[in-house]
Write a protein that holds these residues in place. Structure first.
Motif, short mmCIF file in Angstrom:
data_model
loop_
_atom_site.label_atom_id
_atom_site.label_comp_id
_atom_site.label_asym_id
_atom_site.label_seq_id
_atom_site.Cartn_x
_atom_site.Cartn_y
_atom_site.Cartn_z
N GLU A 4 0.67 -1.11 -0.07
CA GLU A 4 0.14 0.00 0.04
C GLU A 4 0.94 1.26 -0.09
N ASN A 5 1.97 1.17 0.62
CA ASN A 5 2.94 2.26 0.74
C ASN A 5 4.19 2.23 -0.21
N ASN A 6 4.14 1.30 -1.49
CA ASN A 6 5.15 1.30 -2.31
C ASN A 6 6.71 1.31 -1.54
N ILE A 7 6.59 0.39 -0.56
CA ILE A 7 7.82 0.20 0.04
C ILE A 7 8.83 -0.92 -0.64
N ASN A 8 10.01 -0.53 -1.23
CA ASN A 8 10.62 -1.52 -1.73
C ASN A 8 11.20 -2.54 -0.57
N VAL A 9 11.47 -3.75 -1.16
CA VAL A 9 11.82 -4.89 -0.24
C VAL A 9 13.10 -5.55 -1.19
N VAL A 10 14.27 -5.65 -0.65
CA VAL A 10 15.74 -5.80 -1.21
C VAL A 10 16.32 -6.79 -0.21
N ARG A 11 16.76 -7.68 -0.72
CA ARG A 11 17.87 -8.63 0.22
C ARG A 11 19.22 -8.32 -0.08
N ARG A 12 19.94 -8.25 1.17
CA ARG A 12 21.41 -7.69 1.26
C ARG A 12 22.27 -9.19 1.20
N VAL A 13 23.53 -9.00 1.08
CA VAL A 13 24.61 -10.16 1.30
C VAL A 13 25.07 -10.41 2.41
N THR A 14 24.48 -9.53 3.63
CA THR A 14 25.11 -9.71 4.95
C THR A 14 24.08 -10.29 5.85
N GLY A 15 24.28 -10.87 6.84
CA GLY A 15 23.45 -11.54 7.75
C GLY A 15 22.78 -10.45 8.62
N GLY A 16 22.12 -10.97 9.66
CA GLY A 16 21.50 -10.13 10.61
C GLY A 16 19.94 -10.12 10.25
N GLY A 17 19.14 -8.92 10.88
CA GLY A 17 17.82 -8.96 10.68
C GLY A 17 17.48 -7.80 9.65
N ALA A 18 16.23 -7.49 9.44
CA ALA A 18 15.37 -6.75 8.82
C ALA A 18 15.77 -5.29 9.21
N VAL A 19 15.85 -4.19 8.28
CA VAL A 19 15.79 -2.93 8.78
C VAL A 19 15.04 -2.14 7.77
N TYR A 20 14.61 -1.09 8.09
CA TYR A 20 13.88 -0.02 7.42
C TYR A 20 14.52 1.15 7.16
N HIS A 21 14.55 1.61 5.88
CA HIS A 21 15.47 2.63 5.21
C HIS A 21 14.34 3.43 4.72
N ASP A 22 14.65 5.08 4.73
CA ASP A 22 14.02 5.88 4.24
C ASP A 22 15.07 7.25 4.11
N LEU A 23 14.65 8.28 3.49
CA LEU A 23 15.52 9.38 3.34
C LEU A 23 16.06 10.15 4.71
N GLY A 24 15.49 9.80 5.54
CA GLY A 24 15.81 10.31 6.94
C GLY A 24 16.87 9.43 7.57
N ASN A 25 17.32 8.41 7.01
CA ASN A 25 18.23 7.54 7.53
C ASN A 25 19.49 7.57 6.49
N LEU A 26 20.61 7.42 7.29
CA LEU A 26 21.96 7.57 6.48
C LEU A 26 22.57 6.16 6.82
N ASN A 27 23.27 5.50 5.66
CA ASN A 27 23.62 4.36 5.91
C ASN A 27 25.23 4.43 5.80
N PHE A 28 26.11 3.48 6.35
CA PHE A 28 27.57 3.96 6.38
C PHE A 28 28.16 2.42 5.93
N SER A 29 28.99 2.42 5.15
CA SER A 29 29.70 1.35 4.66
C SER A 29 31.32 1.38 4.65
N PHE A 30 31.95 0.56 5.54
CA PHE A 30 33.49 0.66 5.40
C PHE A 30 33.88 -0.85 4.94
N ILE A 31 34.47 -0.56 3.71
CA ILE A 31 35.06 -1.87 2.87
C ILE A 31 36.41 -1.83 3.04
#
Length: 327
Positions: free
Chosen positions: A58-85
């Motif tokens: 109903e709210n057009n929320i994308n659902v995508v699987r990642r390559v790391t383990g752990g639990g499901a998380v919610y993202h939106d434009l108020g959330n910032l993701n960080f990655s150290f590789i």
């Protein structure tokens, strides 16, 4: 260490982007990126067990699987993701080493936070960051969320799942109290300003000048290929879910119906329908029409478009029957 700018807000592209860098570049890289409204599920999770399917649609929320383990998380434009590789000589998952820079940067903004448990960062006992890791061929990907000014009401509804209907061996997410960072920041800044402050402080922590790495056109084309072949597909985001059993029961004016499904690789392998309904058709025929379909509401509706469900279930409509399969 170098920084790669990625201004895309498409979660399918962004997760492909991150994995491509993790598995194809030799540089130590920092990423700070955002997704539009989306649920990102862990690689070992059962997608339908983690999301509120009706609310997500109903709210057009994308659902995508990642390559790391752990639990499901919610993202939106108020959330910032960080990655150290970065390079690593260990195959052990080590959350602390890679997240101290985040904590130190937040402390400079006046945010008193700490690592909690295995892989969370909290303020006053409330979670604002979930962290996951993967190690591959001498490289480690450490990434996490930073709820800066997210819609926490949407988060709670999108991840509010009735798991009593589903039994699987997928890794379950753990419910916890969450908070945004913004109320704790001493300065009045938005999420994009927060990104710039965080980026500056990360490189200061590592005592390195901020250096930008530019991807080639071949890199970008390869990332898009990963989106087309994997991250943008139902097979990856839903079909990779572990085998599970689903049981749905409802009572209607025309009687009660219970549907039991065995689902493997996202495909309904066995459907059984029980109840006290009065139908003239052989219920086994209806079951057979559902077997072999993807566990996807739109696909089942399409497959039953020419089927008069009432022939099998009496005064129970197709819409009512679908509630037994997906709610």
């Amino acid at each position: 260490m170098k920084f790669i700018e990625n201004n895309s807000i498409d979660p399918h592209y962004n997760l492909a982007f991150e994995e491509y860098i993790f598995k194809n570049l030799d540089e130590d890289i920092v990423l700070l990126w955002r997704n539009g409204p989306s649920i990102i599920v862990g690689k070992n999770q059962n997608t339908v067990e983690e999301i509120n399917m009706d609310y997500v649609k109903e709210n057009n929320i994308n659902v995508v699987r990642r390559v790391t383990g752990g639990g499901a998380v919610y993202h939106d434009l108020g959330n910032l993701n960080f990655s150290f590789i970065t390079k690593t000589e260990s195959n052990l998952i080590d959350f602390k080493t890679y997240n101290v820079p985040i904590i130190k940067a937040l402390e400079k903004l006046g945010v008193n936070c700490e690592l909690s448990g295995r892989n969370d960062i909290v303020i006053d006992g409330k979670k604002f960051s979930g962290i996951a890791q993967s190690v591959n061929k001498g490289r480690v990907l450490n990434h996490g969320t930073l709820l800066f000014d997210s819609k926490l009401d949407t988060l709670s509804k999108a991840l509010n799942v009735k798991r009593d209907k589903i039994e699987s061996k997928g890794v379950k997410s753990v419910s916890s109290r969450v908070t945004n960072i913004k109320p704790y920041v001493k300065d009045d800044i938005d999420v994009l300003q927060f990104k710039q402050v965080l980026l500056k402080n990360i490189f200061e922590y590592f005592d390195q000048p901020l250096e930008i790495y530019e991807l080639s056109e071949d890199d970008k084309n390869n990332i898009q290929k990963m989106v087309d072949e994997r991250y943008g597909t139902w097979e990856w985001n839903y079909g990779k879910s572990p085998k599970f059993n689903y049981s749905g029961y409802n009572r209607f004016a025309g009687g009660c119906v219970e549907a039991r499904l065995q689902v493997e690789n996202g495909i309904i392998e066995n459907c059984k329908i029980y109840g006290d309904f009065f139908g003239k058709g052989d219920i086994h025929e209806l079951e057979q029409k559902i077997n072999g379909l993807r566990y996807n509401e739109s696909e089942v509706i399409d497959a039953l478009s020419d089927v008069t469900v009432e022939d099998y279930l009496g005064r129970i409509s197709k819409d009512e029957f679908m509630k037994c399969l997906f709610n």
